[in-house]
Structures are given as C-alpha cells and as structure tokens.
Design a protein around this motif. Structure first.
Motif, PDB file in Angstrom:
ATOM      1  N   VAL A   1       1.456  -0.805  -0.055  1.00 38.22           N
ATOM      2  CA  VAL A   1      -0.039  -0.146  -0.036  1.00 38.22           C
ATOM      3  C   VAL A   1       0.721   1.380   0.320  1.00 38.22           C
ATOM      4  O   VAL A   1       0.888   2.035  -0.624  1.00 38.22           O
ATOM      5  CB  VAL A   1      -0.975   0.460   1.216  1.00 38.22           C
ATOM      6  CG1 VAL A   1      -1.362   1.551   1.596  1.00 38.22           C
ATOM      7  CG2 VAL A   1      -1.719  -1.225   0.483  1.00 38.22           C
TER       8      VAL A   1
ATOM      9  N   ASP B   1      -4.876  -0.571 -10.711  1.00 39.44           N
ATOM     10  CA  ASP B   1      -4.794  -1.409 -10.782  1.00 39.44           C
ATOM     11  C   ASP B   1      -3.576  -1.947 -10.705  1.00 39.44           C
ATOM     12  O   ASP B   1      -2.702  -1.431 -10.803  1.00 39.44           O
ATOM     13  CB  ASP B   1      -5.640  -2.661 -11.127  1.00 39.44           C
ATOM     14  CG  ASP B   1      -6.783  -3.009 -10.226  1.00 39.44           C
ATOM     15  OD1 ASP B   1      -7.914  -2.102  -9.895  1.00 39.44           O
ATOM     16  OD2 ASP B   1      -7.350  -3.493 -11.567  1.00 39.44           O
TER      17      ASP B   1
ATOM     18  N   SER C   1      -0.418  -6.931  -6.057  1.00 36.57           N
ATOM     19  CA  SER C   1      -0.190  -6.887  -4.402  1.00 36.57           C
ATOM     20  C   SER C   1      -0.532  -8.346  -4.452  1.00 36.57           C
ATOM     21  O   SER C   1      -0.760  -9.360  -4.910  1.00 36.57           O
ATOM     22  CB  SER C   1      -0.673  -5.954  -4.307  1.00 36.57           C
ATOM     23  OG  SER C   1      -0.456  -6.093  -2.341  1.00 36.57           O
TER      24      SER C   1
ATOM     25  N   LEU D   1      -4.595  -3.302  -5.889  1.00 38.19           N
ATOM     26  CA  LEU D   1      -4.686  -2.633  -4.684  1.00 38.19           C
ATOM     27  C   LEU D   1      -5.187  -1.570  -5.669  1.00 38.19           C
ATOM     28  O   LEU D   1      -4.753  -1.708  -6.931  1.00 38.19           O
ATOM     29  CB  LEU D   1      -3.106  -1.698  -4.337  1.00 38.19           C
ATOM     30  CG  LEU D   1      -2.823  -2.856  -3.498  1.00 38.19           C
ATOM     31  CD1 LEU D   1      -1.469  -1.722  -2.700  1.00 38.19           C
ATOM     32  CD2 LEU D   1      -3.717  -3.179  -2.009  1.00 38.19           C
TER      33      LEU D   1
ATOM     34  N   VAL E   1      -4.575   4.869  -2.041  1.00 38.14           N
ATOM     35  CA  VAL E   1      -4.956   4.265  -2.338  1.00 38.14           C
ATOM     36  C   VAL E   1      -6.041   3.788  -0.896  1.00 38.14           C
ATOM     37  O   VAL E   1      -4.952   3.358   0.125  1.00 38.14           O
ATOM     38  CB  VAL E   1      -3.793   2.943  -2.716  1.00 38.14           C
ATOM     39  CG1 VAL E   1      -4.412   1.332  -3.022  1.00 38.14           C
ATOM     40  CG2 VAL E   1      -3.521   3.023  -4.308  1.00 38.14           C
TER      41      VAL E   1
ATOM     42  N   TRP F   1      -8.973  -3.079  -2.460  1.00 37.00           N
ATOM     43  CA  TRP F   1      -8.389  -3.482  -3.195  1.00 37.00           C
ATOM     44  C   TRP F   1      -9.314  -4.423  -3.397  1.00 37.00           C
ATOM     45  O   TRP F   1     -11.069  -4.747  -3.611  1.00 37.00           O
ATOM     46  CB  TRP F   1      -7.542  -4.372  -2.104  1.00 37.00           C
ATOM     47  CG  TRP F   1      -8.367  -5.424  -0.955  1.00 37.00           C
ATOM     48  CD1 TRP F   1      -9.061  -4.913   0.288  1.00 37.00           C
ATOM     49  CD2 TRP F   1      -8.656  -6.282  -1.583  1.00 37.00           C
ATOM     50  NE1 TRP F   1      -9.310  -5.871   0.939  1.00 37.00           N
ATOM     51  CE2 TRP F   1      -9.155  -7.092  -0.068  1.00 37.00           C
ATOM     52  CE3 TRP F   1      -8.644  -7.958  -1.652  1.00 37.00           C
ATOM     53  CZ2 TRP F   1      -9.499  -8.548   0.329  1.00 37.00           C
ATOM     54  CZ3 TRP F   1      -8.976  -9.263  -1.897  1.00 37.00           C
ATOM     55  CH2 TRP F   1     -10.009  -9.319  -1.325  1.00 37.00           C
TER      56      TRP F   1
ATOM     57  N   LEU G   1      -9.401  -1.230   1.825  1.00 38.39           N
ATOM     58  CA  LEU G   1      -8.241  -1.877   3.034  1.00 38.39           C
ATOM     59  C   LEU G   1      -8.312  -1.471   4.550  1.00 38.39           C
ATOM     60  O   LEU G   1      -8.343  -0.632   5.285  1.00 38.39           O
ATOM     61  CB  LEU G   1      -6.558  -0.610   2.569  1.00 38.39           C
ATOM     62  CG  LEU G   1      -6.917  -0.929   1.479  1.00 38.39           C
ATOM     63  CD1 LEU G   1      -5.099  -0.528   0.812  1.00 38.39           C
ATOM     64  CD2 LEU G   1      -6.162  -3.123   1.120  1.00 38.39           C
TER      65      LEU G   1
ATOM     66  N   VAL H   1      -5.176  -7.212   5.839  1.00 38.03           N
ATOM     67  CA  VAL H   1      -3.434  -7.097   4.829  1.00 38.03           C
ATOM     68  C   VAL H   1      -2.759  -7.377   5.440  1.00 38.03           C
ATOM     69  O   VAL H   1      -2.899  -7.420   7.657  1.00 38.03           O
ATOM     70  CB  VAL H   1      -3.190  -5.390   4.714  1.00 38.03           C
ATOM     71  CG1 VAL H   1      -4.394  -5.324   3.695  1.00 38.03           C
ATOM     72  CG2 VAL H   1      -3.428  -4.369   5.732  1.00 38.03           C
TER      73      VAL H   1
ATOM     74  N   ILE I   1       0.764  -6.310   0.726  1.00 38.89           N
ATOM     75  CA  ILE I   1      -0.048  -5.503   1.411  1.00 38.89           C
ATOM     76  C   ILE I   1       0.424  -4.621   1.616  1.00 38.89           C
ATOM     77  O   ILE I   1       0.998  -3.222   1.668  1.00 38.89           O
ATOM     78  CB  ILE I   1      -1.329  -5.133   1.546  1.00 38.89           C
ATOM     79  CG1 ILE I   1      -2.551  -6.488   0.197  1.00 38.89           C
ATOM     80  CG2 ILE I   1      -2.180  -4.380   1.042  1.00 38.89           C
ATOM     81  CD1 ILE I   1      -3.754  -6.450  -0.803  1.00 38.89           C
TER      82      ILE I   1
ATOM     83  N   ALA J   1      -2.704  -0.797   6.077  1.00 38.94           N
ATOM     84  CA  ALA J   1      -3.219   0.017   5.314  1.00 38.94           C
ATOM     85  C   ALA J   1      -2.758   1.214   6.507  1.00 38.94           C
ATOM     86  O   ALA J   1      -2.982   1.709   7.476  1.00 38.94           O
ATOM     87  CB  ALA J   1      -4.662  -0.422   5.520  1.00 38.94           C
TER      88      ALA J   1
END
Length: 155
Positions: free
Chosen positions: A14, A100, A103, A112, A121, A124, A137, A142, A151, A154
């Motif tokens: 992320v 996109d 990930s 993501l 971002v 996902w 997220l 994650v 990932i 977040a």
C-alpha cells in the motif's frame, strides 16, 4: 476487465502504491482528459459522416480527414499512456481513471485499486472481481511485510 492470473513482475505494498500516486496520477489525469476528448470527437465525427459519401472536391472532406488524422494521433497517445503505466507495473483499467497495483494478500494475487481523484489507495479487490468487487483496506484484511510480496499496513 479480468486481470491475468500469472504473477506480475512488480508487486506493490500500500505504501509503495501511494508513493507512486503523484506520477501515476499525472499520467492517469492526462489519459482521462484525452480519452474524454477522443470519445467526444469520435462521436461527433461519426455523426457528421453518417449517411455521407465523401467525394472528391467535397468542401468538408479535407477538414473531416484532418479530424480523423488528429483522432488517430490522439488514440496512439492514449496507448502510450497505458504502456507507460504498464512499464511502471500498474494496470490501467479504462478511460475512467481506474488503476490496479498488483499485490499479494494471504499468498494470493490481488489488486490494490485506485480511481483518479481519490486521495490515496484505499481499496483492493480479487483479480477476477474488478471494480465492482472493491473492498476497503483495513488493517485486519492485509498482511504486514514491506518486502514487496504483501500488501503491508493500510492507512
């Protein structure tokens, strides 16, 4: 659009995806603006050409040919924007500004998902789910890491 199931060359956390947003956002901004312009001009040109046979000496023929040439040039430019994103490891998902970032989550490939205009971002989705399958997220969804294979945390 469905993505590929093979592992991409670049995987993003992320944080990495968010750090890419200034560059990705600039490319996507240009892609969105040019896409809208091309679609509008294409629609108008098709309307002008509907039922019309261009003949030699047609007063509008040269102008319409020039418009078509401009559209072809701008369509090539759109492809270049998409290719530029692809070279960064990012997938453009259409003229609406959807992007996109590949990930990994729980040992599976996911995307993501970012849309032009979003501050960062924040979503996902599964590879086959597309934009309609976007999920927020959250820290619980994650995995940690930062090695490019997960990932990450977040925001």
């Amino acid at each position: 659009m469905c993505g590929t199931k093979s592992k991409p060359n670049k995987l993003f956390t992320v944080d990495e995806a968010n750090r890419m947003l200034p560059l990705v956002g600039a490319i996507v901004r240009d892609l969105v603006a040019l896409s809208a312009s091309v679609m509008d001009r294409r629609h108008r040109l098709n309307h002008l050409l509907a039922g019309r046979d261009l003949e030699a000496g047609d007063v509008y023929g040269d102008e319409l040919a020039e418009i078509e040439k401009d559209l072809e040039r701008d369509t090539r430019q759109l492809r270049e924007y998409v290719e530029e994103l692809r070279q960064l490891g990012v997938e453009s998902k259409g003229p609406e500004g959807l992007v996109d970032f590949p990930s990994m989550m729980d040992d599976r490939l996911v995307y993501l998902c970012w849309k032009y205009g979003e501050p960062e971002v924040l979503h996902w989705h599964e590879v086959d789910a597309g934009f309609a399958g976007r999920q927020p997220l959250v820290a619980e969804s994650v995995s940690g890491g930062g090695d490019g294979d997960s990932i990450g945390d977040a925001h």
